[in-house]
Scaffold this motif. Structure first.
Motif, PDB file in Angstrom:
ATOM      1  N   THR A 201       0.855  -1.179   0.000  1.00 25.00           N
ATOM      2  CA  THR A 201       0.000   0.000   0.000  1.00 25.00           C
ATOM      3  C   THR A 201       0.896   1.235   0.000  1.00 25.00           C
ATOM      4  N   PRO A 202       0.773   2.123  -1.013  1.00 27.86           N
ATOM      5  CA  PRO A 202       1.675   3.277  -1.068  1.00 27.86           C
ATOM      6  C   PRO A 202       1.423   4.320   0.015  1.00 27.86           C
ATOM      7  N   VAL A 203       0.172   4.429   0.484  1.00 24.32           N
ATOM      8  CA  VAL A 203      -0.154   5.397   1.529  1.00 24.32           C
ATOM      9  C   VAL A 203      -0.959   4.687   2.619  1.00 24.32           C
ATOM     10  N   VAL A 204      -0.488   4.817   3.855  1.00 23.06           N
ATOM     11  CA  VAL A 204      -1.193   4.241   4.998  1.00 23.06           C
ATOM     12  C   VAL A 204      -1.818   5.402   5.755  1.00 23.06           C
ATOM     13  N   GLU A 205      -3.146   5.432   5.799  1.00 24.05           N
ATOM     14  CA  GLU A 205      -3.873   6.504   6.483  1.00 24.05           C
ATOM     15  C   GLU A 205      -4.907   5.897   7.414  1.00 24.05           C
ATOM     16  N   MET A 206      -4.887   6.319   8.655  1.00 19.55           N
ATOM     17  CA  MET A 206      -5.867   5.878   9.651  1.00 19.55           C
ATOM     18  C   MET A 206      -6.056   7.004  10.653  1.00 19.55           C
ATOM     19  N   ALA A 207      -7.199   7.003  11.303  1.00 22.67           N
ATOM     20  CA  ALA A 207      -7.463   7.949  12.381  1.00 22.67           C
ATOM     21  C   ALA A 207      -8.134   7.186  13.505  1.00 22.67           C
ATOM     22  N   PHE A 208      -7.698   7.472  14.731  1.00 28.08           N
ATOM     23  CA  PHE A 208      -8.264   6.838  15.912  1.00 28.08           C
ATOM     24  C   PHE A 208      -8.790   7.921  16.834  1.00 28.08           C
ATOM     25  N   ASN A 209     -10.024   7.757  17.303  1.00 28.73           N
ATOM     26  CA  ASN A 209     -10.635   8.711  18.206  1.00 28.73           C
ATOM     27  C   ASN A 209     -10.839   8.016  19.551  1.00 28.73           C
ATOM     28  N   PHE A 210     -10.086   8.443  20.557  1.00 34.77           N
ATOM     29  CA  PHE A 210     -10.139   7.846  21.885  1.00 34.77           C
ATOM     30  C   PHE A 210     -11.016   8.647  22.850  1.00 34.77           C
ATOM     31  N   GLU A 211     -11.811   9.595  22.338  1.00 35.78           N
ATOM     32  CA  GLU A 211     -12.618  10.456  23.206  1.00 35.78           C
ATOM     33  C   GLU A 211     -13.623   9.665  24.038  1.00 35.78           C
ATOM     34  N   SER A 212     -14.170   8.597  23.501  1.00 38.74           N
ATOM     35  CA  SER A 212     -15.150   7.818  24.251  1.00 38.74           C
ATOM     36  C   SER A 212     -14.557   6.515  24.795  1.00 38.74           C
ATOM     37  N   ALA A 213     -13.244   6.390  24.767  1.00 39.54           N
ATOM     38  CA  ALA A 213     -12.584   5.181  25.278  1.00 39.54           C
ATOM     39  C   ALA A 213     -12.524   5.219  26.800  1.00 39.54           C
ATOM     40  N   TYR A 214     -12.291   4.047  27.398  1.00 37.66           N
ATOM     41  CA  TYR A 214     -12.110   3.985  28.842  1.00 37.66           C
ATOM     42  C   TYR A 214     -10.859   4.763  29.238  1.00 37.66           C
ATOM     43  N   GLU A 215     -10.834   5.241  30.479  1.00 40.85           N
ATOM     44  CA  GLU A 215      -9.668   5.971  30.978  1.00 40.85           C
ATOM     45  C   GLU A 215      -8.440   5.084  30.915  1.00 40.85           C
ATOM     46  N   GLY A 216      -7.315   5.703  30.580  1.00 43.83           N
ATOM     47  CA  GLY A 216      -6.062   4.961  30.523  1.00 43.83           C
ATOM     48  C   GLY A 216      -5.144   5.536  29.465  1.00 43.83           C
TER      49      GLY A 216
END
Length: 118
Positions: A83-98
């Motif tokens: 894959t020439p471009v690896v793009e991802m986004a992760f949103n941890f706003e609603s994740a458990y504390e840690g």
């Protein structure tokens, strides 16, 4: 006049000292067989409780993206092949504390970022 000069020169010294402390350090020496680990790079950027991955992989190497929690448990894994471009986004706003770690491994270099959820 002398008092102003002292203030200006002391301010310049503080500025120079802080600039030299925050300057980029030379690349660490990597022994053969070891992988270089980079943090706070444009490949993985943290903005608040969001992590953005944007990695250019023109060589088409095998790239692995993983997310770990504070207990080092693997929460997410995705493998990219040629894959020439690896793009991802992760949103941890609603994740458990840690604390969460995002790790991008492109073969020779490991890019990491850590985000704390309160």
């Amino acid at each position: 006049m002398k008092n102003n000069w002292k203030k200006v020169s002391s301010a310049l010294l503080v500025l120079a000292a802080s600039a030299s402390l925050s300057a980029a350090t030379p690349a660490t020496i990597v022994k053969p067989g070891e992988k270089e680990i980079k943090t706070n790079t444009p490949a993985i950027m943290v903005e608040g409780e969001r992590v953005f991955v944007n990695h250019l992989n023109l060589e088409g190497e095998k790239v692995t993206l993983k997310v770990y929690d504070q207990d080092n448990r693997l929460l997410y894994i995705k493998k990219f092949n040629q894959t020439p471009v690896v793009e991802m986004a992760f949103n941890f706003e609603s994740a458990y504390e840690g604390t969460y770690s995002v790790v991008l491994n492109d073969g020779d270099v490991i890019y990491t970022a850590t985000v704390a959820v309160l």
